[in-house]
Enzyme design. Structure first.
Site, PDB file in Angstrom:
ATOM      1  CE  LYS A 157      -3.864  -2.346   2.318  1.00  0.00           C
ATOM      2  NZ  LYS A 157      -4.803  -2.254   3.481  1.00  0.00           N
ATOM      3  CE1 TYR A 174      -9.412  -2.571   0.603  1.00  0.00           C
ATOM      4  CE2 TYR A 174      -8.570  -0.780  -0.740  1.00  0.00           C
ATOM      5  CZ  TYR A 174      -8.360  -1.891   0.069  1.00  0.00           C
ATOM      6  OH  TYR A 174      -7.078  -2.301   0.351  1.00  0.00           O
ATOM      7  CB  THR A 221      -7.061  -5.832   9.955  1.00  0.00           C
ATOM      8  OG1 THR A 221      -7.634  -6.926   9.241  1.00  0.00           O
ATOM      9  CG2 THR A 221      -7.333  -4.536   9.230  1.00  0.00           C
ATOM     10  CG  ASN A 274      -3.511  -2.454   6.986  1.00  0.00           C
ATOM     11  OD1 ASN A 274      -3.387  -2.069   5.832  1.00  0.00           O
ATOM     12  ND2 ASN A 274      -4.575  -3.087   7.413  1.00  0.00           N
ATOM     13  CG  HIS A 296      -5.259  -6.198  -0.365  1.00  0.00           C
ATOM     14  ND1 HIS A 296      -6.476  -6.139   0.282  1.00  0.00           N
ATOM     15  CD2 HIS A 296      -5.426  -7.037  -1.422  1.00  0.00           C
ATOM     16  CE1 HIS A 296      -7.343  -6.918  -0.379  1.00  0.00           C
ATOM     17  NE2 HIS A 296      -6.731  -7.475  -1.412  1.00  0.00           N
ATOM     18  CD  GLU A 339      -9.161  -8.583  -3.739  1.00  0.00           C
ATOM     19  OE1 GLU A 339      -8.019  -9.011  -3.452  1.00  0.00           O
ATOM     20  OE2 GLU A 339     -10.026  -8.319  -2.876  1.00  0.00           O
TER      21      GLU A 339
END
Ligand code: UDP
Ligand code: MG
Length: 139
Positions: A11, A51, A93, A114, A117, A128
């Site tokens: 991320k 999302y 998470t 975080n 993914h 995805e």
């Protein structure tokens, strides 16, 4: 039936902090093969769609803002039991609850930022992967 591929992202926070190399090293050292990989920046529409399942949640807008603020690394990984094993490797998470030795324990700043993914099911891994990669990019 379990498939052997999962979809992952490093991320924006992980890319900003220079963690790409360290995280990829941990992934390959854990037995995952990188079958495709690229650096891209998601648009607002991309992140809202990706999302969408969370669109009623209080953190949704913040999540879209975070995921679009800079480039991400998108990749597809291969390993027996890839989806479940990658979720184990990244940890909970919330990094405060992530097990020792997990990627989120080592690299995540908070429950929202975080670092990484990982798809949560074989169906979502396929959805995805197709969202981010054309067929000819999937080796
Ligand atoms: N997230 C957040 N606040 C929360 C829960 C989740 O900001 O209370 C963000 C976080 O970046 C997380 C993403 O939304 O990775 C998707 O949430 P999910 O519950 O699917 O967690 P994951 O599958 O990534 O562990
Ligand atoms: Mg999830």
């Amino acid at each position: 039936m379990a498939t052997n591929r999962t979809f992952i992202m490093l991320k924006p926070d992980a890319v900003e902090k220079g963690y790409i190399g360290g995280i990829l090293e941990k992934i390959t050292a854990s037995g995952f093969k990188i079958v495709t990989l690229k650096l891209i920046q998601m648009t607002k529409a991309d992140a809202e769609t990706f999302y969408e399942v969370h669109n009623e949640r209080p953190f949704y807008e913040e999540l879209v803002e975070y995921m679009t603020r800079g480039p991400i690394v998108a990749a597809i990984l291969e390993k027996d039991n890839a989806v479940e094993d990658f979720r184990t490797l990244i940890g909970a998470t919330n990094p405060a609850e992530a097990a020792e030795g997990t990627i989120r324990k080592q690299y995540a700043a908070s429950i929202s930022e975080n670092a990484v993914h990982g798809s949560d099911s074989d169906d979502n891994a396929a959805i995805e992967s197709a969202f981010h990669f054309s067929g000819r990019e999937q080796f």
